[in-house]
Design an enzyme around this catalytic site. Structure first.
Site, PDB file in Angstrom:
ATOM      1  CG  ASP A 131      59.906  26.582   9.941  1.00 29.24           C
ATOM      2  OD1 ASP A 131      58.719  26.580  10.299  1.00 29.24           O
ATOM      3  OD2 ASP A 131      60.721  25.694  10.263  1.00 29.24           O
TER       4      ASP A 131
ATOM      5  CG  ASP B 266      58.477  24.651  16.019  1.00 29.78           C
ATOM      6  OD1 ASP B 266      58.949  24.815  17.152  1.00 29.78           O
ATOM      7  OD2 ASP B 266      57.321  24.991  15.708  1.00 29.78           O
TER       8      ASP B 266
END
Length: 241
Positions: free
Chosen positions: A18, A20
């Site tokens: 991932d 953010d």
């Protein structure tokens, strides 16, 4: 220490990251943009509202702001609000993106081990490309953005697409996530998930192992998370059956 010769201990075939809140400390940047958007609609960004949007796709985050503002369907303009938010986030990204603690070193660790990596983000390609200038697009065999799948996280589509592009089953991939939305997507896709919480707590569950931080992450830690997580999941499944 794990014994790399022991077949009970091994590394994942790929690591799916991932962006953010996991690799980049960009959630505060999104908070600025979403708070300003909320203000444009006459409401304050409450902690509850902000937490509910963490890790969301842009359409889902906008819908939650619109709901909180009490906007009727006929007056909502998700296209215009999406464009405004994306422009604001891109502007803020260009001012500088800080790394999450230990994230850069963790990327380099996995790369040096020869494990292919993918970036799997709900952020749309336009903004993700700006962030990749900080992260380094050369680190990833492939990248999947929120506007490149039918449904973003918490649906499994982004992780399933990344595994497909890598030519691997999701069960052979380790996802690294920080948010409830992202962890839900990875779990639904069938990925064992290393959860490193940032702005919101993530519920424990099958296919999830937790680590306080990426700081000090070693290959032994990855191996133990991978094999231990699979073993615990198998035990839980056997107990349920």
């Amino acid at each position: 220490m794990t014994d790399s010769a022991d077949p009970a201990f091994r590394l994942p075939a790929a690591v799916l990251w991932d962006m953010d809140g996991t690799l980049l400390d960009s959630e505060p940047i999104w908070e600025i943009a979403m708070s300003e958007l909320a203000a444009l609609h006459g409401i304050a960004m409450t902690p509850h509202l902000r937490e509910s949007t963490l890790g969301n796709s842009l359409p889902d985050a906008l819908a939650k702001v619109h709901d909180a503002a009490g906007l009727s369907p006929e007056v909502r303009d998700p296209a215009a609000d999406g464009r405004w938010t994306l422009d604001r986030v891109t502007e803020l990204f260009q001012e500088g993106l800080p790394w999450r603690p230990g994230a850069l070193e963790a990327l380099e660790l996995i790369a040096c081990a020869g494990i292919p990596m993918a970036l799997v983000t709900n952020t749309v390609r336009e903004a993700a490309d700006v962030a990749l200038e900080t992260i380094g697009r050369h680190r990833f065999a492939t990248t999947v953005c929120g506007d490149e799948v039918a449904v973003g996280k918490p649906a499994p589509d982004p992780y399933m697409r990344a595994a497909e592009l890598l030519g691997l089953p999701t069960a052979e991939c380790l996802a690294v996530e920080d948010s409830p939305t992202g962890a839900q997507a990875a779990t639904a896709a069938g990925c064992l998930t290393l959860v490193v919480e940032s702005a919101a707590p993530v519920e424990p569950g099958p296919l999830r192992v937790f680590r306080r931080s990426l700081v000090g992450l070693g290959l032994d830690d990855v191996t133990e998370a991978w094999t231990g997580g699979l073993a615990r999941t198998a035990t839980c499944q056997n107990e349920e059956s």
